[in-house]
Design a protein around this motif. Structure first.
Motif, PDB file in Angstrom:
ATOM      1  N   ARG A  67       0.821  -1.211   0.000  1.00 38.85           N
ATOM      2  CA  ARG A  67       0.000   0.000   0.000  1.00 38.85           C
ATOM      3  C   ARG A  67       0.856   1.262   0.000  1.00 38.85           C
ATOM      4  NH1 ARG A  67      -3.897  -0.461   4.794  1.00 38.85           N
ATOM      5  NH2 ARG A  67      -2.813  -2.377   4.674  1.00 38.85           N
ATOM      6  N   GLU A  68       1.950   1.230   0.757  1.00 39.24           N
ATOM      7  CA  GLU A  68       2.805   2.408   0.890  1.00 39.24           C
ATOM      8  C   GLU A  68       3.924   2.455  -0.168  1.00 39.24           C
ATOM      9  OE1 GLU A  68       4.139   2.848   4.940  1.00 39.24           O
ATOM     10  OE2 GLU A  68       2.129   2.397   5.722  1.00 39.24           O
ATOM     11  N   GLY A  69       3.966   1.461  -1.030  1.00 37.80           N
ATOM     12  CA  GLY A  69       4.981   1.440  -2.082  1.00 37.80           C
ATOM     13  C   GLY A  69       6.386   1.207  -1.562  1.00 37.80           C
ATOM     14  N   ILE A  70       6.527   0.500  -0.454  1.00 39.65           N
ATOM     15  CA  ILE A  70       7.839   0.258   0.155  1.00 39.65           C
ATOM     16  C   ILE A  70       8.542  -0.872  -0.585  1.00 39.65           C
ATOM     17  CG2 ILE A  70       9.029  -0.515   2.237  1.00 39.65           C
ATOM     18  CD1 ILE A  70       6.791   0.868   3.853  1.00 39.65           C
ATOM     19  N   GLN A  71       9.773  -0.605  -1.006  1.00 36.71           N
ATOM     20  CA  GLN A  71      10.625  -1.582  -1.674  1.00 36.71           C
ATOM     21  C   GLN A  71      12.017  -1.482  -1.076  1.00 36.71           C
ATOM     22  OE1 GLN A  71       9.853  -2.046  -6.098  1.00 36.71           O
ATOM     23  NE2 GLN A  71       9.691   0.166  -5.864  1.00 36.71           N
ATOM     24  N   GLY A  72      12.805  -2.519  -1.249  1.00 36.33           N
ATOM     25  CA  GLY A  72      14.182  -2.474  -0.781  1.00 36.33           C
ATOM     26  C   GLY A  72      14.631  -3.833  -0.270  1.00 36.33           C
ATOM     27  N   THR A  73      15.756  -3.810   0.431  1.00 39.58           N
ATOM     28  CA  THR A  73      16.354  -5.047   0.908  1.00 39.58           C
ATOM     29  C   THR A  73      16.403  -5.070   2.428  1.00 39.58           C
ATOM     30  OG1 THR A  73      17.693  -5.178  -1.084  1.00 39.58           O
ATOM     31  CG2 THR A  73      18.406  -6.512   0.783  1.00 39.58           C
ATOM     32  N   VAL A  74      15.842  -6.127   2.995  1.00 44.49           N
ATOM     33  CA  VAL A  74      15.930  -6.396   4.428  1.00 44.49           C
ATOM     34  C   VAL A  74      17.131  -7.318   4.612  1.00 44.49           C
ATOM     35  CG1 VAL A  74      14.805  -7.583   6.365  1.00 44.49           C
ATOM     36  CG2 VAL A  74      13.449  -6.173   4.806  1.00 44.49           C
ATOM     37  N   VAL A  75      17.940  -7.078   5.636  1.00 41.94           N
ATOM     38  CA  VAL A  75      19.047  -7.982   5.941  1.00 41.94           C
ATOM     39  C   VAL A  75      18.724  -8.670   7.262  1.00 41.94           C
ATOM     40  CG1 VAL A  75      21.519  -8.228   6.374  1.00 41.94           C
ATOM     41  CG2 VAL A  75      20.706  -6.537   4.715  1.00 41.94           C
ATOM     42  N   VAL A  76      18.608  -9.998   7.194  1.00 47.36           N
ATOM     43  CA  VAL A  76      18.318 -10.806   8.372  1.00 47.36           C
ATOM     44  C   VAL A  76      19.609 -11.482   8.797  1.00 47.36           C
ATOM     45  CG1 VAL A  76      16.979 -12.765   9.253  1.00 47.36           C
ATOM     46  CG2 VAL A  76      15.966 -11.208   7.595  1.00 47.36           C
ATOM     47  N   THR A  77      19.874 -11.493  10.094  1.00 47.02           N
ATOM     48  CA  THR A  77      21.045 -12.188  10.615  1.00 47.02           C
ATOM     49  C   THR A  77      20.571 -13.298  11.542  1.00 47.02           C
ATOM     50  OG1 THR A  77      23.192 -11.934  11.712  1.00 47.02           O
ATOM     51  CG2 THR A  77      21.394 -10.621  12.579  1.00 47.02           C
ATOM     52  N   TYR A  78      21.319 -14.391  11.556  1.00 50.86           N
ATOM     53  CA  TYR A  78      21.015 -15.508  12.450  1.00 50.86           C
ATOM     54  C   TYR A  78      22.266 -16.348  12.623  1.00 50.86           C
ATOM     55  CZ  TYR A  78      20.128 -17.569   7.819  1.00 50.86           C
ATOM     56  OH  TYR A  78      20.214 -17.949   6.510  1.00 50.86           O
ATOM     57  N   VAL A  79      22.212 -17.250  13.584  1.00 50.52           N
ATOM     58  CA  VAL A  79      23.335 -18.134  13.865  1.00 50.52           C
ATOM     59  C   VAL A  79      22.978 -19.528  13.368  1.00 50.52           C
ATOM     60  CG1 VAL A  79      24.752 -19.193  15.675  1.00 50.52           C
ATOM     61  CG2 VAL A  79      24.072 -16.785  15.864  1.00 50.52           C
ATOM     62  N   VAL A  80      23.861 -20.104  12.566  1.00 49.06           N
ATOM     63  CA  VAL A  80      23.710 -21.507  12.168  1.00 49.06           C
ATOM     64  C   VAL A  80      24.442 -22.319  13.229  1.00 49.06           C
ATOM     65  CG1 VAL A  80      24.172 -23.254  10.421  1.00 49.06           C
ATOM     66  CG2 VAL A  80      23.590 -20.916   9.725  1.00 49.06           C
ATOM     67  N   GLU A  81      23.681 -23.115  13.955  1.00 51.93           N
ATOM     68  CA  GLU A  81      24.228 -23.892  15.072  1.00 51.93           C
ATOM     69  C   GLU A  81      24.957 -25.140  14.568  1.00 51.93           C
ATOM     70  OE1 GLU A  81      24.284 -22.933  18.166  1.00 51.93           O
ATOM     71  OE2 GLU A  81      22.872 -21.258  18.073  1.00 51.93           O
ATOM     72  N   ILE A  82      25.685 -25.787  15.461  1.00 50.73           N
ATOM     73  CA  ILE A  82      26.452 -26.986  15.130  1.00 50.73           C
ATOM     74  C   ILE A  82      25.541 -28.108  14.629  1.00 50.73           C
ATOM     75  CG2 ILE A  82      27.906 -28.807  16.141  1.00 50.73           C
ATOM     76  CD1 ILE A  82      29.105 -26.591  17.940  1.00 50.73           C
ATOM     77  N   ASP A  83      24.302 -28.152  15.150  1.00 50.46           N
ATOM     78  CA  ASP A  83      23.365 -29.206  14.727  1.00 50.46           C
ATOM     79  C   ASP A  83      22.578 -28.826  13.467  1.00 50.46           C
ATOM     80  OD1 ASP A  83      21.569 -27.327  15.677  1.00 50.46           O
ATOM     81  OD2 ASP A  83      20.635 -28.647  17.152  1.00 50.46           O
ATOM     82  N   GLY A  84      22.874 -27.670  12.878  1.00 47.74           N
ATOM     83  CA  GLY A  84      22.221 -27.250  11.646  1.00 47.74           C
ATOM     84  C   GLY A  84      20.974 -26.405  11.849  1.00 47.74           C
ATOM     85  N   GLN A  85      20.510 -26.269  13.097  1.00 48.71           N
ATOM     86  CA  GLN A  85      19.369 -25.393  13.354  1.00 48.71           C
ATOM     87  C   GLN A  85      19.846 -23.951  13.344  1.00 48.71           C
ATOM     88  OE1 GLN A  85      16.280 -26.376  16.126  1.00 48.71           O
ATOM     89  NE2 GLN A  85      17.338 -28.276  16.653  1.00 48.71           N
ATOM     90  N   ILE A  86      18.878 -23.036  13.265  1.00 52.70           N
ATOM     91  CA  ILE A  86      19.246 -21.626  13.318  1.00 52.70           C
ATOM     92  C   ILE A  86      18.681 -21.020  14.596  1.00 52.70           C
ATOM     93  CG2 ILE A  86      19.486 -21.339  10.837  1.00 52.70           C
ATOM     94  CD1 ILE A  86      16.713 -20.120  10.821  1.00 52.70           C
ATOM     95  N   SER A  87      19.367 -19.989  15.074  1.00 54.11           N
ATOM     96  CA  SER A  87      18.939 -19.320  16.303  1.00 54.11           C
ATOM     97  C   SER A  87      19.224 -17.826  16.189  1.00 54.11           C
ATOM     98  CB  SER A  87      19.674 -19.908  17.519  1.00 54.11           C
ATOM     99  OG  SER A  87      21.071 -19.633  17.422  1.00 54.11           O
ATOM    100  N   ASP A  88      18.706 -17.088  17.142  1.00 57.67           N
ATOM    101  CA  ASP A  88      18.966 -15.654  17.262  1.00 57.67           C
ATOM    102  C   ASP A  88      18.658 -14.894  15.959  1.00 57.67           C
ATOM    103  OD1 ASP A  88      19.621 -13.442  18.769  1.00 57.67           O
ATOM    104  OD2 ASP A  88      21.758 -13.530  18.266  1.00 57.67           O
ATOM    105  N   VAL A  89      17.471 -15.138  15.407  1.00 57.32           N
ATOM    106  CA  VAL A  89      17.072 -14.504  14.146  1.00 57.32           C
ATOM    107  C   VAL A  89      16.606 -13.083  14.420  1.00 57.32           C
ATOM    108  CG1 VAL A  89      15.559 -14.673  12.129  1.00 57.32           C
ATOM    109  CG2 VAL A  89      16.313 -16.756  13.294  1.00 57.32           C
TER     110      VAL A  89
END
Length: 195
Positions: free
Chosen positions: A76-98
């Motif tokens: 609706r507001e015409g917002i475009q662009g790039t979001v940068v998401v950070t997270y931790v890839v754990e030793i077991d392959g799961q992700i955390s701290d997104v």
């Protein structure tokens, strides 16, 4: 002296030492590693790590863009662009701290976080990063692009396409009559309403 008395104390200390070593697992979150974490799907390839990494990037982008939904507020507001998401890839392959490192607003950051967090919920396990051949925790930054597409020149109504933009405007041409005079000739209008 029995075996247990003679060696029991030594075994007890040895056991405690191993327990201490297990508790001292590396909890460092690395920013770089010998091998970067990879999204699953390319491990069966019999090729180099670089090719597996490119393949994994393609699978990751495919997963993200198949699951992301452009927020209505941002549209609706015409917002475009790039979001940068950070997270931790754990030793077991799961992700955390997104979390979002960079948010463009309109709900885009929340949507990117939702899609990335969904990986754990649906059982996607990354191939963890490695340092000196051992799996380690590593921070991963993922850019998610939100781009509004040009609106289609038509809308769908059931199986029909209703065009909203035309190259030339429609016109009514029947033996040099106007639309209103043609309609008058074709319609059975009650006498009381005729001109």
């Amino acid at each position: 002296m029995t075996f247990m008395r003679k060696y029991g104390i030594a075994l007890l200390f040895l056991g405690l030492a191993f327990c201490g070593m297990a508790q001292e697992a590396d909890t460092t979150i690395y920013l770089s590693a010998d091998e970067l974490p990879r999204f699953p799907g390319c491990e069966q390839l019999d090729t180099t790590l670089a090719v597996k990494q490119r393949c994994a990037e393609e699978f990751l982008l495919s997963f993200i863009y198949q699951n992301v939904q452009y927020p209505i507020e941002a549209r609706r507001e015409g917002i475009q662009g790039t979001v940068v998401v950070t997270y931790v890839v754990e030793i077991d392959g799961q992700i955390s701290d997104v979390k979002a490192l960079r948010d463009i607003g309109g709900g885009c950051g929340d949507e990117a976080i939702r899609v990335v967090s969904a990986m754990n919920e649906i059982g996607i396990r990354w191939i963890p990063a490695k340092m000196d051949g051992k799996p380690v925790r590593m921070q991963f930054n993922l850019p998610v692009r939100f781009k509004l597409e040009e609106p289609l020149p038509y809308v769908l109504m059931g199986q029909d396409s209703i065009y909203t933009e035309l190259d030339t405007e429609p016109s009514f041409v029947v033996e040099n009559d106007s639309l209103s005079s043609w309609l008058k000739k074709k319609m059975n209008t009650p006498k009381a309403y005729k001109d």
